[in-house]
Design a protein around this motif. Structure first.
Motif, mmCIF file in Angstrom:
data_model
loop_
_atom_site.group_PDB
_atom_site.id
_atom_site.type_symbol
_atom_site.label_atom_id
_atom_site.label_comp_id
_atom_site.label_asym_id
_atom_site.label_seq_id
_atom_site.Cartn_x
_atom_site.Cartn_y
_atom_site.Cartn_z
ATOM 1 N N ALA A 266 33.066 33.267 36.314
ATOM 2 C CA ALA A 266 34.395 32.866 36.799
ATOM 3 C C ALA A 266 35.291 32.405 35.659
ATOM 4 C CB ALA A 266 34.250 31.758 37.837
ATOM 5 N N HIS A 267 34.670 31.913 34.579
ATOM 6 C CA HIS A 267 35.438 31.448 33.421
ATOM 7 C C HIS A 267 35.474 32.492 32.296
ATOM 8 C CE1 HIS A 267 34.691 27.580 35.469
ATOM 9 N NE2 HIS A 267 35.815 27.187 34.864
ATOM 10 N N GLY A 268 35.036 33.720 32.621
ATOM 11 C CA GLY A 268 35.069 34.782 31.618
ATOM 12 C C GLY A 268 34.050 34.614 30.522
ATOM 13 N N LYS A 269 32.956 33.905 30.809
ATOM 14 C CA LYS A 269 31.923 33.649 29.818
ATOM 15 C C LYS A 269 30.664 34.460 30.123
ATOM 16 C CE LYS A 269 34.268 30.331 27.702
ATOM 17 N NZ LYS A 269 34.737 30.452 26.306
ATOM 18 N N ASP A 270 29.883 34.703 29.091
ATOM 19 C CA ASP A 270 28.580 35.351 29.221
ATOM 20 C C ASP A 270 27.528 34.257 29.215
ATOM 21 O OD1 ASP A 270 26.024 36.471 28.475
ATOM 22 O OD2 ASP A 270 27.048 38.292 27.869
ATOM 23 N N ALA A 271 26.844 34.065 30.339
ATOM 24 C CA ALA A 271 25.883 32.963 30.452
ATOM 25 C C ALA A 271 24.782 33.056 29.401
ATOM 26 C CB ALA A 271 25.266 32.959 31.859
ATOM 27 N N GLU A 272 24.314 34.250 29.130
ATOM 28 C CA GLU A 272 23.256 34.427 28.131
ATOM 29 C C GLU A 272 23.745 33.973 26.755
ATOM 30 O OE1 GLU A 272 19.447 35.403 27.015
ATOM 31 O OE2 GLU A 272 20.226 35.792 29.028
ATOM 32 N N GLU A 273 24.947 34.377 26.409
ATOM 33 C CA GLU A 273 25.524 34.009 25.114
ATOM 34 C C GLU A 273 25.775 32.511 25.030
ATOM 35 O OE1 GLU A 273 27.190 34.288 21.300
ATOM 36 O OE2 GLU A 273 25.932 35.662 22.442
ATOM 37 N N VAL A 274 26.304 31.928 26.103
ATOM 38 C CA VAL A 274 26.576 30.485 26.116
ATOM 39 C C VAL A 274 25.289 29.707 25.913
ATOM 40 C CG1 VAL A 274 27.325 28.555 27.559
ATOM 41 C CG2 VAL A 274 28.657 30.670 27.513
ATOM 42 N N LEU A 275 24.229 30.088 26.619
ATOM 43 C CA LEU A 275 22.956 29.374 26.486
ATOM 44 C C LEU A 275 22.367 29.558 25.095
ATOM 45 C CD1 LEU A 275 20.694 27.701 27.714
ATOM 46 C CD2 LEU A 275 19.675 29.817 28.589
ATOM 47 N N ARG A 276 22.445 30.776 24.555
ATOM 48 C CA ARG A 276 21.897 31.019 23.227
ATOM 49 C C ARG A 276 22.602 30.159 22.179
ATOM 50 N NH1 ARG A 276 22.183 36.082 23.286
ATOM 51 N NH2 ARG A 276 24.122 36.381 22.137
ATOM 52 N N GLN A 277 23.923 30.073 22.266
ATOM 53 C CA GLN A 277 24.667 29.246 21.322
ATOM 54 C C GLN A 277 24.324 27.773 21.480
ATOM 55 O OE1 GLN A 277 26.330 30.315 18.856
ATOM 56 N NE2 GLN A 277 26.567 32.479 19.371
ATOM 57 N N ALA A 278 24.117 27.331 22.736
ATOM 58 C CA ALA A 278 23.761 25.928 22.974
ATOM 59 C C ALA A 278 22.403 25.607 22.375
ATOM 60 C CB ALA A 278 23.754 25.638 24.476
ATOM 61 N N VAL A 279 21.459 26.555 22.485
ATOM 62 C CA VAL A 279 20.132 26.340 21.910
ATOM 63 C C VAL A 279 20.214 26.262 20.391
ATOM 64 C CG1 VAL A 279 17.851 27.361 21.602
ATOM 65 C CG2 VAL A 279 18.927 27.392 23.852
ATOM 66 N N ARG A 280 21.048 27.120 19.793
ATOM 67 C CA ARG A 280 21.197 27.094 18.316
ATOM 68 C C ARG A 280 21.691 25.736 17.841
ATOM 69 N NH1 ARG A 280 21.333 31.876 15.451
ATOM 70 N NH2 ARG A 280 22.757 30.956 13.939
ATOM 71 N N LEU A 281 22.520 25.088 18.644
ATOM 72 C CA LEU A 281 23.043 23.769 18.257
ATOM 73 C C LEU A 281 21.967 22.698 18.261
ATOM 74 C CD1 LEU A 281 26.456 23.760 20.173
ATOM 75 C CD2 LEU A 281 26.091 24.082 17.729
ATOM 76 N N LEU A 282 20.854 22.960 18.972
ATOM 77 C CA LEU A 282 19.778 21.963 19.015
ATOM 78 C C LEU A 282 19.121 21.808 17.646
ATOM 79 C CD1 LEU A 282 18.017 22.906 22.386
ATOM 80 C CD2 LEU A 282 19.565 20.988 21.945
ATOM 81 N N GLY A 283 19.206 22.886 16.860
ATOM 82 C CA GLY A 283 18.561 22.838 15.546
ATOM 83 C C GLY A 283 19.453 22.248 14.490
#
Length: 283
Positions: A266-283
């Motif tokens: 609904a917000h024009g986002k790719d859920a897979e991409e959003v989650l992958r980027q969020a995981v990268r920030l954990l490191g």
């Protein structure tokens, strides 16, 4: 004195008008290597002597080893470092954009013939490499490292050329069919560029693409054409897109995950991409 450079990716005998004028007006034409390009020049009626370039010779044209512009420039610099007059490097033919792809095809052909490991590979044995290279390319894209991305795209391209080379041996198609197929598809699905369709936004372009794709595929199930091996979020996004689902109800974990995918869409986002980027920030 002039040194003529010829592209190895252009058919022998295809030269610029300047190159032919230089060859025809030369007192002597020499080449350090006899190859199809040199023989094509000889066939045109211009004699070529095979010899080593050792000194400056006025009114002489030297044909560089095919494609070796570095050799031509190095020899020109060496001759001009002495007492020789100017040495001009002339390009008799030029590479078109994409011509280096021919090098990849040629290298793969030779590897398939002469490398024991390459010769024994099949579509099945290469499948995990294709998946790995796709993931490594995506990782390079996420990293923002342009050099790394270029390298990984090359590795991914190699897998495509490899599979096409295997197919050429018994499946009735090759890399040219692969390229022709995608070129035809791109032209057909972009009538706003290659036809008379008028669009006013990127959304209209996408809508036209999806409409034409649906007509071509004539799918009977919403799941047709969606790889079951896609990561779960990407798989859900594809299916929900086809069903045009914008809202999901339910309190179980699966429903809540689907609701998040719907929210991302609904917000024009790719859920897979959003989650992958969020995981990268954990490191």
């Amino acid at each position: 004195m002039q040194i003529l450079v010829i592209s190895p990716r252009v058919a022998p005998g295809i030269l610029t008008l300047q190159a032919w004028d230089v060859l025809r007006s030369a007192a002597t034409v020499r080449a350090s290597v006899d190859d199809p390009h040199v023989r094509a020049i000889v066939s045109s009626g211009i004699p070529v002597e095979i010899a080593e370039l050792t000194s400056h010779e006025p009114r002489t044209v030297w044909i560089a080893p095919t494609g070796d512009a570095a050799w031509a420039r190095a020899m020109a610099d060496e001759l001009m470092s002495g007492d020789a007059a100017d040495v001009e490097v002339i390009f008799g033919s030029y590479d078109l954009p994409g011509s280096s792809l021919l090098d990849v095809v040629e290298v793969m052909d030779r590897l398939r013939r002469e490398c024991p490991w390459t010769a024994q590979q099949s579509h099945a044995s290469l499948s995990h490499y294709l998946l790995e290279e796709a993931h490594e390319t995506l990782e390079a894209l996420d990293s923002g490292d342009d050099d790394h991305l270029r390298e990984e795209l090359g590795d991914l391209l190699m897998q495509i050329v490899f599979h096409a080379r295997i197919a050429a041996e018994g499946q009735g198609w090759d890399i040219d069919d692969v390229a022709a197929g995608i070129a035809t598809k791109l032209v057909h699905r972009n009538p706003h560029v290659f036809g008379d369709v008028t669009v006013s936004s990127a959304d209209e372009v996408d809508a036209n693409w999806q409409r034409l794709k649906a007509i071509e595929k004539q799918r009977t199930s919403v799941f047709d054409g969606i790889p079951a091996t896609l990561p779960a979020l990407a798989y859900a996004d594809k299916v929900m897109g086809r069903l045009e689902i914008l809202e999901v109800t339910g309190d179980d974990l699966g429903s809540r995950l689907l609701a998040l995918v719907a929210e991302a869409r609904a917000h024009g986002k790719d859920a897979e991409e959003v989650l992958r980027q969020a995981v990268r920030l954990l490191g």
